[in-house]
Design a protein around this motif. Structure first.
Motif, short mmCIF file in Angstrom:
data_model
loop_
_atom_site.label_atom_id
_atom_site.label_comp_id
_atom_site.label_asym_id
_atom_site.label_seq_id
_atom_site.Cartn_x
_atom_site.Cartn_y
_atom_site.Cartn_z
N ILE A 243 1.40 -1.61 2.87
CA ILE A 243 1.09 -0.68 3.89
C ILE A 243 -0.25 -0.31 3.84
N MET A 244 -1.19 -0.23 4.68
CA MET A 244 -2.72 0.12 4.46
C MET A 244 -2.73 1.28 5.53
N PHE A 245 -4.12 2.06 5.48
CA PHE A 245 -4.56 2.96 6.51
C PHE A 245 -5.69 2.64 6.80
N HIS A 246 -6.13 2.74 8.07
CA HIS A 246 -7.21 2.92 8.60
C HIS A 246 -7.47 3.62 9.73
N ASP A 247 -8.89 4.17 9.69
CA ASP A 247 -9.47 5.19 10.73
C ASP A 247 -9.74 4.62 12.08
N ALA A 248 -9.75 3.32 12.24
CA ALA A 248 -10.06 2.74 13.66
C ALA A 248 -9.09 3.03 14.76
#
Length: 239
Positions: free
Chosen positions: A221-226
């Protein structure tokens, strides 16, 4: 300083009743009060106003010119009060007024969309305001009375004050040539070999909890602001 008036709503209703029936006796019967009580009430009001409202005749009671003017005012006051009380009751029951709703999940379709559509059709006179945001902020706004209610993803806390609305599918954006693209629906175990990219804001943390609950490893799991349209296809398969 507010002006004090020598009458109340009961006095206004009694004057109007006498004016309509043109008889103290008939008005007393309609109001279900003793005729002597009604007579003393009208006399006390005339004395307080220092204005004769009725001419007493053998055949009944007739409004004076001042009485006609006073009756119009009385009717306007009573109509306004009745309307105000109706509005107050409707507001208390949630039929009119303003409703501020916090929404964490999408309300474009599904259970939430159907609920909001039905509410607006049943209560068209409510000023309906929707605010989106992360779960904890929305719940904090409910506690602080900045929101009347919030629809969020199920989580810890608020069990005594929460009402389950139903289950919703989670939308996954994948590349067209991904091995899962041909499937009509994908289960959480079906995503176990994928790298999941979640939004850092909004429902991202709650989606992470759901993924971990269904066996997805933290390193997947990774996070991104896009935005989601920028994320489509950025989660490559590990297999």
């Amino acid at each position: 300083m507010a002006q004090e008036y020598p009458f109340n709503l009961r006095d206004l209703r009694r004057v109007i009743a006498v004016a309509e029936h043109r008889s103290l006796r008939q008005a007393a019967l309609a109001l279900e009060v003793d005729q002597g009580t009604l007579t003393r009430s009208i006399q006390a009001l005339e004395h307080a106003l220092r204005i004769p409202l009725f001419e007493r005749m053998r055949t009944g009671a007739r409004l004076t010119a001042a009485g006609m003017a006073f009756t119009k005012i009385a009717a306007s006051v009573l109509d306004g009060m009745d309307e105000a009380m109706l509005h107050l009751r409707l507001r208390h029951n949630g039929v009119v007024g303003r409703f501020r709703l916090g929404v964490q999940v999408s309300f474009a379709s599904g259970v939430v969309a159907a609920l909001l559509e039905r509410y607006q059709s049943v209560c068209p006179d409510v000023d309906f305001q929707v605010m989106d945001g992360p779960r904890e902020r929305l719940l904090g706004d409910v506690l602080a009375s900045r929101l009347d209610a919030a629809i969020v993803i199920a989580g810890e806390g608020w069990t005594a004050r929460a009402v389950p609305l139903g289950s919703e599918r989670v939308l996954a954006a994948i590349a067209r040539d991904h091995s899962l693209a041909a499937r009509a629906a994908v289960t959480w175990p079906g995503l176990s070999d994928c790298l999941l990219t979640l939004p850092r804001r909004g429902a991202g943390m709650e989606l992470r909890k759901l993924a971990l609950l269904h066996g997805i490893l933290p390193e997947c799991i990774m996070f991104h602001d896009a935005a989601i349209d920028r994320l489509a296809g950025t989660g490559p398969s590990r297999g």
